[in-house]
Every structure is written in structure tokens, then in C-alpha cells.
Scaffold this motif. Sequence first.
Motif, mmCIF file in Angstrom:
data_model
loop_
_atom_site.group_PDB
_atom_site.id
_atom_site.type_symbol
_atom_site.label_atom_id
_atom_site.label_comp_id
_atom_site.label_asym_id
_atom_site.label_seq_id
_atom_site.Cartn_x
_atom_site.Cartn_y
_atom_site.Cartn_z
ATOM 1 N N MET A 1 -68.637 -49.887 44.958
ATOM 2 C CA MET A 1 -69.166 -48.679 45.583
ATOM 3 C C MET A 1 -69.826 -47.794 44.534
ATOM 4 S SD MET A 1 -68.565 -46.659 48.626
ATOM 5 C CE MET A 1 -69.158 -45.007 48.961
ATOM 6 N N VAL A 2 -71.030 -47.330 44.854
ATOM 7 C CA VAL A 2 -71.719 -46.371 43.986
ATOM 8 C C VAL A 2 -71.735 -45.033 44.732
ATOM 9 C CG1 VAL A 2 -73.858 -45.787 42.808
ATOM 10 C CG2 VAL A 2 -73.138 -48.169 42.982
ATOM 11 N N PHE A 3 -71.188 -44.013 44.097
ATOM 12 C CA PHE A 3 -71.040 -42.728 44.761
ATOM 13 C C PHE A 3 -72.224 -41.811 44.468
ATOM 14 C CE2 PHE A 3 -66.896 -44.528 44.291
ATOM 15 C CZ PHE A 3 -66.222 -44.180 45.449
ATOM 16 N N GLN A 4 -72.406 -40.860 45.374
ATOM 17 C CA GLN A 4 -73.516 -39.929 45.243
ATOM 18 C C GLN A 4 -73.460 -39.151 43.927
ATOM 19 O OE1 GLN A 4 -73.861 -37.260 48.532
ATOM 20 N NE2 GLN A 4 -75.904 -36.632 47.944
ATOM 21 N N ASN A 5 -72.247 -38.671 43.580
ATOM 22 C CA ASN A 5 -72.129 -37.898 42.325
ATOM 23 C C ASN A 5 -71.667 -38.784 41.172
ATOM 24 O OD1 ASN A 5 -69.523 -38.344 43.013
ATOM 25 N ND2 ASN A 5 -68.869 -36.212 42.918
ATOM 26 N N TYR A 6 -71.864 -40.088 41.307
ATOM 27 C CA TYR A 6 -71.562 -41.107 40.288
ATOM 28 C C TYR A 6 -70.074 -41.399 40.140
ATOM 29 C CZ TYR A 6 -76.068 -39.063 39.102
ATOM 30 O OH TYR A 6 -77.306 -38.517 39.180
ATOM 31 N N ALA A 7 -69.212 -40.329 40.176
ATOM 32 C CA ALA A 7 -67.757 -40.504 40.059
ATOM 33 C C ALA A 7 -67.378 -41.341 38.842
ATOM 34 C CB ALA A 7 -67.175 -41.121 41.338
ATOM 35 N N LEU A 8 -68.013 -41.063 37.707
ATOM 36 C CA LEU A 8 -67.605 -41.728 36.459
ATOM 37 C C LEU A 8 -66.333 -41.053 35.946
ATOM 38 C CD1 LEU A 8 -71.026 -42.117 34.625
ATOM 39 C CD2 LEU A 8 -69.801 -43.786 36.021
ATOM 40 N N PHE A 9 -65.487 -41.831 35.263
ATOM 41 C CA PHE A 9 -64.262 -41.255 34.722
ATOM 42 C C PHE A 9 -64.599 -40.460 33.461
ATOM 43 C CE2 PHE A 9 -62.836 -45.303 36.771
ATOM 44 C CZ PHE A 9 -62.276 -44.690 37.878
ATOM 45 N N PRO A 10 -64.379 -39.148 33.477
ATOM 46 C CA PRO A 10 -64.827 -38.322 32.348
ATOM 47 C C PRO A 10 -64.036 -38.586 31.065
ATOM 48 C CG PRO A 10 -63.591 -36.998 33.931
ATOM 49 C CD PRO A 10 -63.780 -38.355 34.551
ATOM 50 N N VAL B 1 -68.423 -45.054 28.169
ATOM 51 C CA VAL B 1 -69.264 -45.884 29.031
ATOM 52 C C VAL B 1 -68.669 -47.291 29.137
ATOM 53 C CG1 VAL B 1 -71.505 -47.026 29.167
ATOM 54 C CG2 VAL B 1 -71.379 -44.581 28.670
ATOM 55 N N PHE B 2 -68.278 -47.846 27.990
ATOM 56 C CA PHE B 2 -67.698 -49.191 27.991
ATOM 57 C C PHE B 2 -66.460 -49.244 28.878
ATOM 58 C CE2 PHE B 2 -64.903 -52.523 26.592
ATOM 59 C CZ PHE B 2 -65.738 -53.595 26.322
ATOM 60 N N GLU B 3 -65.552 -48.272 28.684
ATOM 61 C CA GLU B 3 -64.296 -48.287 29.425
ATOM 62 C C GLU B 3 -64.503 -48.016 30.912
ATOM 63 O OE1 GLU B 3 -61.358 -49.378 28.776
ATOM 64 O OE2 GLU B 3 -61.950 -49.925 26.745
ATOM 65 N N ASN B 4 -65.522 -47.213 31.232
ATOM 66 C CA ASN B 4 -65.835 -46.995 32.645
ATOM 67 C C ASN B 4 -66.193 -48.317 33.313
ATOM 68 O OD1 ASN B 4 -66.155 -44.314 34.264
ATOM 69 N ND2 ASN B 4 -66.465 -43.753 32.113
ATOM 70 N N VAL B 5 -67.062 -49.072 32.654
ATOM 71 C CA VAL B 5 -67.502 -50.334 33.239
ATOM 72 C C VAL B 5 -66.364 -51.364 33.192
ATOM 73 C CG1 VAL B 5 -69.200 -52.190 33.098
ATOM 74 C CG2 VAL B 5 -69.890 -49.837 32.628
ATOM 75 N N ALA B 6 -65.512 -51.251 32.158
ATOM 76 C CA ALA B 6 -64.411 -52.216 32.020
ATOM 77 C C ALA B 6 -63.287 -51.938 33.014
ATOM 78 C CB ALA B 6 -63.859 -52.164 30.593
ATOM 79 N N PHE B 7 -63.270 -50.725 33.591
ATOM 80 C CA PHE B 7 -62.141 -50.310 34.441
ATOM 81 C C PHE B 7 -61.756 -51.337 35.514
ATOM 82 C CE2 PHE B 7 -60.073 -48.116 37.920
ATOM 83 C CZ PHE B 7 -59.165 -47.290 37.288
ATOM 84 N N PHE C 1 -75.127 -48.161 24.548
ATOM 85 C CA PHE C 1 -74.556 -46.891 25.008
ATOM 86 C C PHE C 1 -73.046 -46.970 25.183
ATOM 87 C CE2 PHE C 1 -78.078 -44.051 26.287
ATOM 88 C CZ PHE C 1 -79.132 -44.891 25.981
ATOM 89 N N GLU C 2 -72.444 -48.111 24.758
ATOM 90 C CA GLU C 2 -71.034 -48.372 25.046
ATOM 91 C C GLU C 2 -70.103 -47.244 24.639
ATOM 92 O OE1 GLU C 2 -73.105 -50.454 23.716
ATOM 93 O OE2 GLU C 2 -73.045 -52.343 24.840
ATOM 94 N N ALA C 3 -70.355 -46.649 23.466
ATOM 95 C CA ALA C 3 -69.409 -45.677 22.923
ATOM 96 C C ALA C 3 -69.658 -44.263 23.430
ATOM 97 C CB ALA C 3 -69.474 -45.698 21.392
ATOM 98 N N ARG C 4 -70.731 -44.075 24.189
ATOM 99 C CA ARG C 4 -71.029 -42.713 24.666
ATOM 100 C C ARG C 4 -70.041 -42.278 25.741
ATOM 101 N NH1 ARG C 4 -76.693 -41.170 24.282
ATOM 102 N NH2 ARG C 4 -77.571 -42.420 22.595
ATOM 103 N N TRP C 5 -70.010 -40.968 25.952
ATOM 104 C CA TRP C 5 -69.187 -40.404 27.023
ATOM 105 C C TRP C 5 -70.102 -40.049 28.185
ATOM 106 C CZ3 TRP C 5 -64.103 -40.809 26.461
ATOM 107 C CH2 TRP C 5 -63.616 -41.019 25.157
ATOM 108 N N ARG D 1 -70.635 -50.493 36.761
ATOM 109 C CA ARG D 1 -69.202 -50.506 37.068
ATOM 110 C C ARG D 1 -68.944 -51.099 38.449
ATOM 111 N NH1 ARG D 1 -66.059 -44.838 37.617
ATOM 112 N NH2 ARG D 1 -67.267 -44.853 39.532
ATOM 113 N N ALA D 2 -69.880 -50.860 39.384
ATOM 114 C CA ALA D 2 -69.666 -51.305 40.762
ATOM 115 C C ALA D 2 -69.908 -52.801 40.942
ATOM 116 C CB ALA D 2 -70.545 -50.506 41.714
#
Lengths: 273, 355
Positions: B82-91, B95-101, B129-133, B149-150
Motif C-alpha cells: 500500500m502506498v499512502f497519500q502522505n507517504y507514511a514513512l517511518f520517521p 531510507v534503507f530501513e524503511n524499505v527493509a521493514f 540514498f540508503e542512509a538518508r532520513w 517499500r510497498a
Amino acid sequence: MVRRWFWIPGLGFLVLFFLLPVGAFLLQSVLDPGPTFMHFERLFEGRAFWVSLGNTFRISITVTLICAVIGFLIALRIATLQRPYANALLVLIVMTVWISLLVRNYAWMVLLGREGIISTSLVALGIFERKTSLLFNEAAVVLGMVHVLIPYMIIPTYAAVQAIDPALLRACDSLGARPAQVFSRVLLPLSLPGLATGCLLVFTLSLGFYVTPAILGGRGQTTLTMLMEIEVNEQLNWGFAAAHAAVLIAITAVLFFAYRSKFGMDRLWGQEL
Amino acid sequence: MTTSHVIELKSLSKTFGNVKAVSDISLDVADGSFTSFIGPSGSGKSTLLSMIAGFDQPTSGTIRLHGKDVSKLPSSERNIGMVFQNYALFPHLSVFENVAFPLRVRNMDARTLTSRVHEALESVGLKGFEARWPKQLSGGQQQRVALARAFVFGPEVLLMDEPLGALDKNLREHMQSEIKALQRRLAVSVIYVTHDQGEALAMSDNVVVMSDGRIQQVGAPAEVYRRPQSKFVAQFLGETNLLEYDLVSRGLSGPIGRLANGAAFVLPDNITDAASGTLSLRPEEIEFADPAESGCRHARIEETVFLGDCMRCRVDYQGLPLWVKLPATVMRSVPRVGQNVALHWNEASLVPLDD
């Protein structure tokens, strides 16, 4: 540019009613009767200080951990409620702070005493053989302190939990995270700043607690503040009491700066959560 | 059991209190297709997506995913991206860990996980961009992370809820073609919710037009655009002129109708026998002809709107206001307000509508 002078009344008040009296008191630890380190020497040499320091830390850590677990659970629950209910509960929680500490501790004395409802109920249920006082032990002290201090944990923790975007939890779901994983990987880390603030508040307040350990505790719960009270009221040794206070303030300051370097000051005032 | 449908909805309804958000929707979504749910706000498209994702429980009906009934399964067990309207990335995650989640919660081994995450980030153009927040990324970059991530865990279907709503126009168009290209490359089924009809037409294999919790029409974008079945669809997708007519006769040369302004004209053959009806005539199907020609429809230009690649003119067709859209290349001279023109359209471009 009137704004520039706005800080003067506030600062004046702090200096006059906080910095000057506290400073004057602390100075006595090295100036009573003349310039001396004898109060500190006596303090660090005496066994009573180390024992009560240990008591103070042990009780404060226990209280902080229990407050953190219960406070976090309460904050999580409140955050799932609808706004009006959540606000009503928060007002109730804050209101408990308005009730005198003494009243609340004496209430526990009544409840936990030999003739109290808990003791008599346990006898009626056949769990106790005869009426027993549940007072004057560490459990009673911890219970009383958790009761008094838990609002200071709930409020900042709730602020952090409530600021978590609900879409993140749905994202967790859609990405296949089970409830336990949602908790450990997202909910807990995102609540951590609020929990840390609550822990700092509860722990530093615990370090300086006097009434509860004095009323509900026994011999094994003698804290630094109780030693101070004896020095001030019974021994009239203000210099020695001031040395106790200086140690407590130093410990609090170290914790405070450790917190600040990790989380930043803004968090303590609830901003940017 | 093999099936060519990724999703099958059967008599799906959702009631909130006494409001029917979705009523009795049945729909099959072809595997590997790009399907858009479009409709105005409150049309039920987001509720429908929410039920497919598992965030909302249907009041009645079933949802099948590759033939398997998932109506009662929690979202976490549906294997839906699922891709959300406000992205819903884990703050609190990089970037790496978001996709790895999604891979971490599936306990994937570290080496496969790392290569899968790198692959996913590369395919959305975020290598390095892996290490970026998340906070350090632009809106478009955050959207790509959300996208990676989706799909990184190989979901059976990718749901997108107005994913480009927060981006500016240029970036939105760029992301449209990127998402479309990615969908083709991954051969993944996509269900895309948007209120932007242009976006839906540009990206979809199929559009599902919704209003009031019901499906109004389903079809390929060109088909739904050219052959709208109802006034709602004709007006919601693009612009149109609605012509109310009375059936005069079924003559030798075809049925004849009369417009409110008294003008008679030949109707398309496929109209019903009802005494009156409504036709849709797209503004771009009307042309300006030479007024000297005999038998032409005289009109006067009332208003012109210059849009760059085309021009929109409001004309007065003997008391009936019509919109005409002219491509810039056709305009030999710029039409002027007050100018008399003749209108010309092909009978085939008149589309009879229900209601």
C-alpha cells in the motif's frame, strides 16, 4: 522594543526566591561555621549516607520503571480513545496533582494499616490469618510514590504517542507486521522521547521525595531527604544538611545534562514531539 | 485453482452508522492490470480501497485475492502493498530501513534482504540514498521510498491511495509515467485511487468510475471517455455539452430529434425509443465551418478562453450555450467574441446517455 525587557520580572523572581535562598543554603555546606570541607568529608565517611543514597536510588529506579510501564500503557490506551474522552481522562489525571501529597499519603496509611480495608479483606478471604499492617516497607513506599508521580509519566508519554501518525500503524499492518512487531519496531521507538521525558521527571522528583518514604516507609527506606530533615530539624546542623542537598542537586544536574545531550531541551517542554 | 483475476469483489457493502459508503459493489480486476478508482470525494473509492487493504471490515460481501477469500483476514496477512497519500514513512528509520521493514518483519536473512532493498531502491532511482532520513527527502523522493517499500516484498497487488496528491503538477506528471513504467516492469497489479480524472486516463488499463458508493461505469479509459453511459460519467470525465432533445420521428435517414432551441438534427441510430433523452457532445468534437455553406448551424462566439495548446469558446447556438474546444493548430485566425460562425459535428460523436 518593550519585548526586550520582558524577561526581567521573571528573572528577578527566580533570583530572589529561588537562586538566592538555595544558593545561600548550599553555601553553608562549605562555609559553616567557616570555610571548610568537613561536612563533605563527614558525609562521605559516614555509613548512613551511602546506605540512604542506595535506598534513594533503588526506590527511585523502581518507581520510575513501574511508572514507565504503567504510564505507557495508560497513555497508549488514552491515545486510542476519541478526543473528548481522552481530554476528560487527561484532566482527571492532572487533577490528582492538585490534591495535597500529605492527604494522599495518609489515605494510603488508612488503606494499608492493620485495620485498613486491604488487611481486613485479606483476613476475610482467608489469605491472612490475622490482621496485619502492610505499612512501613518498601512496597508501600513504592506504591505511594507511583501513585503520586505517575501523572508526570503519563502526560509527556501521551503527547508522544498521540503525535504518532495513525497512517504509520496502517502502513505497518499493510507491510505484514504483527501486533508485537508494530509495538517493538514502531510504537515504542516513536514514543521513546516522551518516555524519556517522563522518566527524567519521575526519577528526579523521586530523588527529592520526602513525605512518602517518611510516612509509608520503615527503617530500610531511609532516604537522603530524610537524613537532611534530621540534620535540619533535630541536629540543627545546617552545614551538614546542605552537603546532602549539594550531592542530590549534583546528581540531578548530571542526569539533566545527559538527557539534554541525548534528546535536546525542546522535548522536555513538549515541543516537536 | 488458477484465475486471471487478482481481485474479485462480490456484493461488497460498507455502512458507517446509517451512511452507506459503499453499496453492493461487484468487480473483477484482471491480473497484472492497472486499475483506477475515480470519483468525487465521498464516492466511496477510498472506503473500497480500505476494505481491500484490510483496514476496514466490509459490512457484507466478500473480497477474493487470487481466488482466496481474504474478507476476514487482518491486513498484515493479506500480502498487499500500500502506498499512502502522505507517504507514511517511518520517521525514526533510514531510507534503507524503511524499505527493509516489510522484509524484517518476515524474518528474511540479512544477505537477501540487503540485495532486495538495494534492488528496490535502484528501480525507483534512489540508489545512494540508503542512509538518508525521510525528513531529508523531497516529496517526490519520499513517494519513491514509499513505493519501493510497498513492492519490495512482492505483494500480490499494489494499492495506491492518491499517491501523487501532494506533489506539484510537473512532478506529478513525471511520477505518473515512472509509476506506470515500474508497474509494467514489475508486472504487478495496481489499484490506484484518485480524484484526478486526467491522471486516471493517462495511467490506467481500466477505470472504475464511482459516485455515491456505487460503480457508474467500468472500462478502458478511451472507451469510458468516448462512450460514457450516464450524465455523471460524461461530466466527470472531461468536459462535455449535454443536449436535451425530443424525438420527432424515425425518418428514412435515421431518427430525427429537436433540441430545446427548436433546431432539428439527425440522431445516432442507437438511441432508445423514448420520447426524449440526453446526448453528450464533447467540445472537441465540434468544429467551426464556413458560415456560407448551406444547411449549417449558425452560432455566435460569446466567450473565448486561451489555454495554450487549445482554445475554449462558448458559443450561442440559437439560444443554446455550447462549449467548443479548438486545437491551436486548427485556428487559422483567432476567434473573436461576437463573431458569427457555423458549427459542424459528426452524428457519430453524439453519445446517448441514460437518465
